[in-house]
Design an enzyme around this catalytic site. Sequence first.
Site, PDB file in Angstrom:
ATOM      1  CG  HIS A 115     -45.717 -41.456  87.455  1.00  0.00           C
ATOM      2  ND1 HIS A 115     -44.466 -41.654  87.038  1.00  0.00           N
ATOM      3  CD2 HIS A 115     -45.982 -40.272  87.678  1.00  0.00           C
ATOM      4  CE1 HIS A 115     -44.000 -40.316  86.945  1.00  0.00           C
ATOM      5  NE2 HIS A 115     -44.960 -39.597  87.248  1.00  0.00           N
ATOM      6  CG  ASP A 127     -40.560 -46.518  88.605  1.00  0.00           C
ATOM      7  OD1 ASP A 127     -40.182 -46.061  87.494  1.00  0.00           O
ATOM      8  OD2 ASP A 127     -41.037 -45.677  89.450  1.00  0.00           O
ATOM      9  CG  ASP A 128     -36.679 -44.740  86.823  1.00  0.00           C
ATOM     10  OD1 ASP A 128     -37.433 -44.982  85.974  1.00  0.00           O
ATOM     11  OD2 ASP A 128     -36.312 -43.736  87.215  1.00  0.00           O
ATOM     12  CB  SER A 182     -42.269 -43.110  84.606  1.00  0.00           C
ATOM     13  OG  SER A 182     -43.434 -43.607  85.490  1.00  0.00           O
ATOM     14  CG  ASP A 229     -40.792 -47.105  84.400  1.00  0.00           C
ATOM     15  OD1 ASP A 229     -39.522 -47.442  84.685  1.00  0.00           O
ATOM     16  OD2 ASP A 229     -41.204 -46.084  85.091  1.00  0.00           O
ATOM     17  CG  ASN A 230     -38.086 -45.268  82.509  1.00  0.00           C
ATOM     18  OD1 ASN A 230     -39.159 -44.804  82.746  1.00  0.00           O
ATOM     19  ND2 ASN A 230     -36.972 -45.181  83.405  1.00  0.00           N
TER      20      ASN A 230
END
Lengths: 477, 477
Positions: free
Chosen positions: B119, B23-24, B65, B285-286
């Site tokens: 999410h 994540d991130d 996300s 995810d990003n």
Amino acid sequence: MAKLAEFESRTGRRPNILVYLMDDVGWGDLGVYGGGVAVGAPTPNMDALARDGLMLTSAYSQPSSSPTRATLLTGQLPVRHGILRPTLYNEAGGLTDAITLAQLLSDAGYVTQAVGKWHMGENPGSQPQNVGFDDFSGFLSVSDLYTEWRDPYFYPEIVYSEERTEMMREFAFEKYWVHAEKGGTIEQIKEIDIEVSSHLDEYWKDYSIEFIEKMADSDQPFFLYHCTRGAHFDNYPRDEYKGLSPAKQAYKDTIVELDDILGELVEALERTGQLENTLIFIASDNGPEMESWPDSAYSPFRGAKGSTWEGGVRVPAIFYWKGMVEPGRVSDGLFDISDIFNTCLTLAGAADSIPTDRYIDGVDQTSFLLAEEGLSNRKYIYYWLMSYFSAVRLAEYKYVQFAESDSGEGIVNPGGFTGYIMAFPYYHLYNLYLDPKEEHNVSIRKLVFTDLFIEAMQKHIATFREYPPGVNIITGH
Amino acid sequence: MAKLAEFESRTGRRPNILVYLMDDVGWGDLGVYGGGVAVGAPTPNMDALARDGLMLTSAYSQPSSSPTRATLLTGQLPVRHGILRPTLYNEAGGLTDAITLAQLLSDAGYVTQAVGKWHMGENPGSQPQNVGFDDFSGFLSVSDLYTEWRDPYFYPEIVYSEERTEMMREFAFEKYWVHAEKGGTIEQIKEIDIEVSSHLDEYWKDYSIEFIEKMADSDQPFFLYHCTRGAHFDNYPRDEYKGLSPAKQAYKDTIVELDDILGELVEALERTGQLENTLIFIASDNGPEMESWPDSAYSPFRGAKGSTWEGGVRVPAIFYWKGMVEPGRVSDGLFDISDIFNTCLTLAGAADSIPTDRYIDGVDQTSFLLAEEGLSNRKYIYYWLMSYFSAVRLAEYKYVQFAESDSGEGIVNPGGFTGYIMAFPYYHLYNLYLDPKEEHNVSIRKLVFTDLFIEAMQKHIATFREYPPGVNIITGH
């Protein structure tokens, strides 16, 4: 070091040293540094040596070519050796009174060979054969000075003017690829026009390979200082390399050639049985030159060649020594290009010859290189921007008092030779782990560190009181 | 593909699939992408898998996300699946009518397990056990929503107000780590406060390892969709990891933990004899969330999470499959996270189940992964910024018509959720080989390519006429 002593007793020799110094190549250009395939120019040979050796992520050059080169050869910062910026057409350098690594290695019994770019002055006293090299084949200046005024794309006002072309012909700078032997005078080999420039790195590679082959039968160890023409602007790849990189652009094709050349030098060392006896150091002389974009390098960091932002001075740096440098190491330990001076002399058993009549900024990094989990012996990086004491790095923190603007009033083609000096009335503090791009000044949040930096700066400044430099320095503190 | 057929006839199985979605985490965080040691958080496990597998340098997520996750599971761009931005407190998602990868793999005989961050909406119709997963253990939302209002550093106005604390207690969003089985309803396992949040990735790792161990005896192949809590803000590393990274900062410590967890999952696959049967895909995810700096990732590129600059959407992506994905490959072939949908279904022998009643943006990348010198089967990356058709990438060129500002009027804490839409009246064109940081618009110099991009955009836009999306789109062209 026990490991070095063991090497010498096992082989009966001191190690050879190969410095492979590329020109204007960026931290981000190499595959192992996040470039390579990602930026359109794979670097398989450099990547392999990095993976099989010690890859440094916090190695520092000076902001430009001549200062870096003289720092490597003297162990001194530019404000001490006096070459603050690139030497230009017909300019003298500052090596006349220098004590160079080449001289000391030569005194210690090394065969010393310089090949390729010199760029520390055209005056005889600064020429390689007069500062310790047994032999030199290369050019005295820098790539663009040989070709820029011959290219109608860059200089129509000269190329299409007979009068100005004549002026250039009479302008008494050295236009030739030259050769010289120790103590002698230079002989001209070939005038460097654009076509010749395309082939220089090929010629010089052949010269170094011949040298390596010759040295296979020698009892003496060698110091081969191989400095490439590429990838300094203006890159004119030779036909075999034109469009060979995925990006198909001159700079990128040149990177592919530089990687191939390194591969061939290593292959020559291996073929002649000298690979285990040779420490190889691969680096660049500064960060990307951005005013010449797209004929430019790539760095993920802020700023460019000419500046003291990380983009200007943080360079790729790889040590490879088969059997001696533990493979697979990556370290962010601090390393300054001046450390090459002390480290090479230590490896050559000539640490005693390091001058004591002048201040030497380099530190011995032998244990950093050779110990299995060796740590850097350097605590600080001192950044100088011309005569300004710009910044200090300690661990992951960089304390900045002077920096160069990379945008702002009047700057439409940003680069390290275009910005203005920004003097910070307080100071900026950057955490290079959390903020590799130097965007977040955290000085006001990290006040407890202030005194550490002030103390470090004052100690550094004190060395200039003890050994007054030949140039006026602006120390800030 | 012959290689896949050979695998199936040799093992009598279809491959397991492990998606490890962080994540991130930024492109630049991993050692092999130029981060790791250089940015204060080594990633030895990810680096090893990258070197022993296929490392992608041009893999793309969506700007944030929820859109990315739904794209991975549906093979559709956000403007088609409808989740344009992260789902917030108690918000429904958009998976009710979706056909997911999990559902199709389940239909094809796979055991489907989701672990960790979901999410994609808290409404039952968007919950994992109702969109194809046999089992789910994790949280329905995103890390910060469980903890931000509990932390007096970020929310003194709630923490120190009884009334507002009560308001949060009554606010009907799901505050628990939950568990669910196919078709069932969620059961609450533990309320997630800051202390629990610190341990979630550890708990979830254990859950996935148990699943892997259980599957060792199964005749069925599995799809394990493991999504970490970290390193999304706010990171609160558990005691064992506090200060464990060289940078000693929460984000960096979390990266070290995520790398360890991946190592343990791989170890579990190896220990249970399933490593050769399992395709592992590692990604984020990003790009970096910069408004929460210093609890932030690192990318060398321009922009951040939320934007369609490379910094927002170009993510680390590694495929590892022992014996099947040739080791040592690095490719800049284009890859979109939607391609996971088609590729996994092809690997599962279920390509026939790919829906034809809706437009699927993913393409099958099986040959890219498995052929020794496989090339990407994707020609374009289409960048969408919320409902704006932002840009198209073709080879090394990116054609931009809408982008998000990353500086300028009123922006003092730049990041992808802070800028404004910049509509370029003409367009910008960036060469990502020569200009990875998207600083040099070369549109006026490269006019010959214009029509290629216009044509590509028009073809893409035509798909929305054929399959009208549920949201209003701004196509520019």
